[in-house]
Design an enzyme around this catalytic site. Structure first.
Site, PDB file in Angstrom:
ATOM      1  N   GLN A 247       2.855   2.805   2.304  1.00 15.02           N
ATOM      2  CA  GLN A 247       4.246   2.624   2.724  1.00 15.02           C
ATOM      3  C   GLN A 247       4.901   1.452   1.996  1.00 15.02           C
ATOM      4  O   GLN A 247       6.078   1.518   1.621  1.00 15.02           O
ATOM      5  CB  GLN A 247       4.326   2.385   4.246  1.00 15.02           C
TER       6      GLN A 247
ATOM      7  N   GLU B  10      -4.767  -2.385  11.757  1.00 19.96           N
ATOM      8  CA  GLU B  10      -5.874  -3.146  12.353  1.00 19.96           C
ATOM      9  C   GLU B  10      -5.934  -4.591  11.892  1.00 19.96           C
ATOM     10  O   GLU B  10      -6.655  -5.392  12.483  1.00 19.96           O
ATOM     11  CB  GLU B  10      -7.210  -2.417  12.135  1.00 19.96           C
TER      12      GLU B  10
ATOM     13  N   SER C 151       0.261  38.999   3.680  1.00 19.73           N
ATOM     14  CA  SER C 151       0.181  40.448   3.908  1.00 19.73           C
ATOM     15  C   SER C 151       0.161  40.745   5.409  1.00 19.73           C
ATOM     16  O   SER C 151      -0.193  39.873   6.212  1.00 19.73           O
ATOM     17  CB  SER C 151      -1.105  40.992   3.276  1.00 19.73           C
TER      18      SER C 151
ATOM     19  N   ASP D  72       2.388   9.792  17.549  1.00 19.59           N
ATOM     20  CA  ASP D  72       1.827   9.637  16.205  1.00 19.59           C
ATOM     21  C   ASP D  72       0.297   9.716  16.259  1.00 19.59           C
ATOM     22  O   ASP D  72      -0.326  10.427  15.475  1.00 19.59           O
ATOM     23  CB  ASP D  72       2.268   8.306  15.593  1.00 19.59           C
TER      24      ASP D  72
ATOM     25  N   HIS E 206       4.975   1.702  12.603  1.00 20.94           N
ATOM     26  CA  HIS E 206       4.160   2.385  13.615  1.00 20.94           C
ATOM     27  C   HIS E 206       4.057   1.422  14.795  1.00 20.94           C
ATOM     28  O   HIS E 206       4.012   0.206  14.603  1.00 20.94           O
ATOM     29  CB  HIS E 206       2.784   2.719  13.027  1.00 20.94           C
TER      30      HIS E 206
ATOM     31  N   GLY F  29       0.835  -1.196   0.000  1.00 25.05           N
ATOM     32  CA  GLY F  29       0.000   0.000   0.000  1.00 25.05           C
ATOM     33  C   GLY F  29       0.867   1.243   0.000  1.00 25.05           C
ATOM     34  O   GLY F  29       1.933   1.277  -0.620  1.00 25.05           O
TER      35      GLY F  29
ATOM     36  N   GLY G 178       3.470   7.452   2.529  1.00 33.69           N
ATOM     37  CA  GLY G 178       4.273   6.547   1.715  1.00 33.69           C
ATOM     38  C   GLY G 178       4.589   7.110   0.334  1.00 33.69           C
ATOM     39  O   GLY G 178       5.704   6.945  -0.168  1.00 33.69           O
TER      40      GLY G 178
HETATM   41  P1  NAD Z   1      -2.207   0.853   3.401  1.00 29.43           P
HETATM   42  O1  NAD Z   1      -3.613   0.729   3.857  1.00 29.43           O
HETATM   43  O2  NAD Z   1      -1.871   1.919   2.429  1.00 29.43           O
HETATM   44  O3  NAD Z   1      -1.736  -0.519   2.747  1.00 29.43           O
HETATM   45  C1  NAD Z   1      -1.885  -1.750   3.392  1.00 29.43           C
HETATM   46  C2  NAD Z   1      -1.604  -2.887   2.441  1.00 29.43           C
HETATM   47  O4  NAD Z   1      -1.839  -4.127   3.117  1.00 29.43           O
HETATM   48  C3  NAD Z   1      -2.506  -2.913   1.209  1.00 29.43           C
HETATM   49  O5  NAD Z   1      -1.688  -3.252   0.109  1.00 29.43           O
HETATM   50  C4  NAD Z   1      -3.493  -4.029   1.512  1.00 29.43           C
HETATM   51  O6  NAD Z   1      -3.956  -4.611   0.351  1.00 29.43           O
HETATM   52  C5  NAD Z   1      -2.617  -4.985   2.309  1.00 29.43           C
HETATM   53  N1  NAD Z   1      -3.364  -5.898   3.160  1.00 29.43           N
HETATM   54  C6  NAD Z   1      -4.477  -5.644   3.890  1.00 29.43           C
HETATM   55  N2  NAD Z   1      -4.875  -6.742   4.546  1.00 29.43           N
HETATM   56  C7  NAD Z   1      -3.977  -7.711   4.238  1.00 29.43           C
HETATM   57  C8  NAD Z   1      -3.837  -9.080   4.591  1.00 29.43           C
HETATM   58  N3  NAD Z   1      -4.721  -9.668   5.412  1.00 29.43           N
HETATM   59  N4  NAD Z   1      -2.788  -9.767   4.096  1.00 29.43           N
HETATM   60  C9  NAD Z   1      -1.915  -9.189   3.268  1.00 29.43           C
HETATM   61  N5  NAD Z   1      -1.991  -7.900   2.882  1.00 29.43           N
HETATM   62  C10 NAD Z   1      -3.015  -7.178   3.349  1.00 29.43           C
HETATM   63  O7  NAD Z   1      -1.296   0.916   4.702  1.00 29.43           O
HETATM   64  P2  NAD Z   1      -0.223   2.035   5.071  1.00 29.43           P
HETATM   65  O8  NAD Z   1      -0.922   3.331   5.287  1.00 29.43           O
HETATM   66  O9  NAD Z   1       0.925   1.958   4.139  1.00 29.43           O
HETATM   67  O10 NAD Z   1       0.226   1.543   6.524  1.00 29.43           O
HETATM   68  C11 NAD Z   1       1.163   0.516   6.723  1.00 29.43           C
HETATM   69  C12 NAD Z   1       1.886   0.784   8.032  1.00 29.43           C
HETATM   70  O11 NAD Z   1       2.651   1.977   7.917  1.00 29.43           O
HETATM   71  C13 NAD Z   1       0.955   0.985   9.237  1.00 29.43           C
HETATM   72  O12 NAD Z   1       1.580   0.445  10.364  1.00 29.43           O
HETATM   73  C14 NAD Z   1       0.891   2.495   9.342  1.00 29.43           C
HETATM   74  O13 NAD Z   1       0.575   2.961  10.640  1.00 29.43           O
HETATM   75  C15 NAD Z   1       2.305   2.853   8.967  1.00 29.43           C
HETATM   76  N6  NAD Z   1       2.496   4.223   8.491  1.00 29.43           N
HETATM   77  C16 NAD Z   1       1.729   4.689   7.483  1.00 29.43           C
HETATM   78  C17 NAD Z   1       1.939   5.964   7.008  1.00 29.43           C
HETATM   79  C18 NAD Z   1       1.185   6.462   5.796  1.00 29.43           C
HETATM   80  O14 NAD Z   1       1.538   7.497   5.315  1.00 29.43           O
HETATM   81  N7  NAD Z   1       0.180   5.815   5.267  1.00 29.43           N
HETATM   82  C19 NAD Z   1       2.924   6.790   7.580  1.00 29.43           C
HETATM   83  C20 NAD Z   1       3.726   6.263   8.610  1.00 29.43           C
HETATM   84  C21 NAD Z   1       3.492   4.972   9.043  1.00 29.43           C
HETATM   85 MG    MG Z   2       2.184   9.912  11.687  1.00 35.00          MG
HETATM   86 MG    MG Z   3      -0.292   7.172  12.181  1.00 43.68          MG
HETATM   87 MG    MG Z   4       3.967  39.600   5.637  1.00 44.86          MG
END
Ligand code: NAD
Ligand code: MG
Ligand code: MG
Ligand code: MG
Ligand code: MG
Ligand code: MG
Length: 339
Positions: A28, A84, A252, A191, A108, A26, A134
Site C-alpha cells: 500500500q 502487527e 458452457s 475485512d 485497516h 510496501g 496496493g
Molecule cells: P507490507 O507488508 O506490504 O509493507 C509494510 C512496509 O512497512 C514495508 O515497507 C516494511 O519494510 C515496512 N516496515 C515494517 N516494519 C517497519 C518498522 N518497524 N518501521 C518502519 N517500516 C517498517 O504492508 P501492506 O500490505 O501494504 O499493509 C499496510 C497496511 O495496509 C496494513 O494496515 C494493511 O492491513 C493495509 N491494507 C493492505 C492491503 C494490501 O493489499 N496489502 C489492502 C488493504 C489494506
Molecule cells: Mg481486505
Molecule cells: Mg486485510
Molecule cells: Mg454458458
C-alpha cells in the site's frame, strides 16, 4: 444502504498546505505515496534507517525521512507498515511526534479497533482502506481508474476529518471507484472475515484440495494446476465484470450444470455456513486478534512453519514453472521473495 462518495463529492484542495507522511513503502505504501505525489500533494515517506526501500522511494522522486522525522514533519500521517508492527512503531516514533490537530490515518482498522493503538483525543483518527492490493491501487491510478475505498472516522477532533479522508481518497484515485462510509469496527471485522473465509483462506484451501484430488487420482500436476488454479483468475474476472450471470454466460452449459450439481457437494450449505459463522464469531470476540498478537510475540513459529510448508507444495512449485512461460503477469513489481 451505505453512504457512497465519488470524485464530485471530494475536494482535493482540502489537502492544500498539508504535509502528508506515508509510513512504510510496501504494497500500500508505495501506491499511496506515488499516487498522492502525482495528484499534486506534498508527500514524504517514513522508513527505517537502512531500509531497502529507501533508495527505491528516492529514485521514484519521493522525499524520505526516518519514521520519527517523517511523523514530526507530517500533518497527515498514514500508517502503512504491517498491522502487527504498527503498535510498536506508533509508541516509539509516532506518538512522541504527534501534534494537536494532526490526522492519524490507517488503511485497516485492526490496531484501533482492538485498542493496540490509543491515540490522544486532540488528533483526528480516520481510515481510508482500499478494497484491493496496493499494486492494483497503483496500476489502476496510472490507468486513470481507481480501487474503491472504505472511509471511517473514529475521532473528529478538528471537525475536518471527513474532508481530509475524502480528499485523500481522491488523491490516491480511490474516489474514481467509489468511497463507502463505514466504521473501524465494521471494516475490521468484515475485512478479516473476507480474507479468512473467502478470499485467501477459503480460496487457497479450495484450490489446494482440488489440485491434490486430481494429482492423487493420477492426473498430471500441470493439468491439475491449469484446471484448479490457473483458471481461477479467468473465472473471477468474468464475475468481477458482470456477476455470476456473466460467468455462466461465458462458460458452457455443461460447466453451469456441474456448478449446480457439485458446488454444494464440495461446500455443504449448512455445515459450511456454520463454520463460517464460527470464524466470524472468533473475529468479533477478539479471539482471532488475540491469537495473532500472541503469534507475533512468540516468534511466529506456526506462521513460519505454514509458510514454509506451502512453498514446498507441488501446486506452488509446478505453478512457478508453468508461469515462467505465461508472460501475462502485469504486476512486475510484485516482490514475493521479500514478502
Ligand atoms: P507490507 O507488508 O506490504 O509493507 C509494510 C512496509 O512497512 C514495508 O515497507 C516494511 O519494510 C515496512 N516496515 C515494517 N516494519 C517497519 C518498522 N518497524 N518501521 C518502519 N517500516 C517498517 O504492508 P501492506 O500490505 O501494504 O499493509 C499496510 C497496511 O495496509 C496494513 O494496515 C494493511 O492491513 C493495509 N491494507 C493492505 C492491503 C494490501 O493489499 N496489502 C489492502 C488493504 C489494506
Ligand atoms: Mg481486505
Ligand atoms: Mg486485510
Ligand atoms: Mg454458458
Ligand atoms: Mg474447464
Ligand atoms: Mg503480505
Amino acid at each position: 444502504m451505505a453512504k457512497m462518495y465519488y470524485e464530485k463529492d471530494c475536494d482535493l484542495a482540502k489537502l492544500d498546505g498539508k504535509k502528508i507522511t506515508i509510513i512504510g513503502y510496501g504494497s500500500q505504501g508505495h501506491a499511496h505515496a506515488l499516487n498522492l505525489k502525482e495528484s499534486g500533494c506534498d508527500v514524504c515517506v517514513g522508513l527505517r534507517q537502512g531500509s531497502r526501500h529507501w533508495a527505491e522511494a528516492e529514485a521514484a522522486g519521493l522525499q524520505v525521512k526516518t519514521v520519527a522525522e517523517a511523523a514530526k514533519w507530517g500533518d497527515v500521517i498514514m500508517m502503512l507498515v504491517n498491522d502487527e508492527v504498527q503498535a510498536a512503531v506508533y509508541q516509539a516514533d509516532i506518538a512522541p511526534n504527534l501534534e494537536a490537530g494532526n490526522a492519524l490515518m490507517f488503511a485497516h482498522g485492526f490496531n484501533i479497533h482492538f485498542k493496540q493503538i490509543v491515540p490522544p483525543a486532540d488528533v483526528d483518527v480516520l481510515m481510508i482502506a482500499p478494497k484491493g492490493p496496493g499494486h492494483t491501487v497503483r496500476s489502476t491510478y496510472v490507468n486513470g481508474k481507481g480501487v474503491p475505498c472504505l472511509l471511517a472516522v473514529e475521532q473528529n477532533a478538528t471537525g475536518k476529518a471527513y474532508d481530509i479522508g475524502l480528499a485523500y481518497a481522491a488523491g490516491i484515485g480511490g474516489a474514481r471507484g467509489g468511497v463507502m462510509e463505514t466504521t473501524f469496527q465494521d471494516e475490521t471485522e468484515t475485512d478479516l472475515f473476507g480474507e479468512q473465509a473467502v478470499l485467501c483462506g477459503g480460496v487457497v484451501e479450495l484450490m489446494k484440495l482440488g489440485f491434490e484430488t486430481l494429482v492423487e487420482a493420477g492426473y498430471a500436476p500441470e493439468n491439475a494446476y491449469f484446471e484448479c488454479i490457473h483458471e481461477m483468475k479467468l473465472i473471477i474476472d468474468l464475475i468481477n465484470k458482470g456477476g455470476v450471470a456473466a460467468m455462466n454466460y461465458s462458460i458452457s452449459d455443461t460447466a453451469e450444470f456441474g456448478e449446480y450439481v457439485s458446488g454444494s457437494r464440495v461446500l455443504p450449505y449448512e455445515e459450511t455456513k456454520k463454520n463460517m459463522k464460527a470464524v466470524l464469531r472468533d473475529i468479533q470476540d477478539g479471539v482471532f486478534a488475540g491469537k495473532w498478537i500472541a503469534e507475533n510475540k512468540n516468534g511466529r513459529t506456526f506462521f513460519n512453519a505454514k509458510r514454509a510448508q506451502l512453498a514446498k507444495h507441488p501446486m506452488e512449485t509446478v505453478g512457478a514453472e508453468l508461469r515462467r512461460n505465461m508472460l501475462w503477469g502485469e504486476d512486475t513489481d510484485l516482490d514475493t521473495a521479500s514478502n
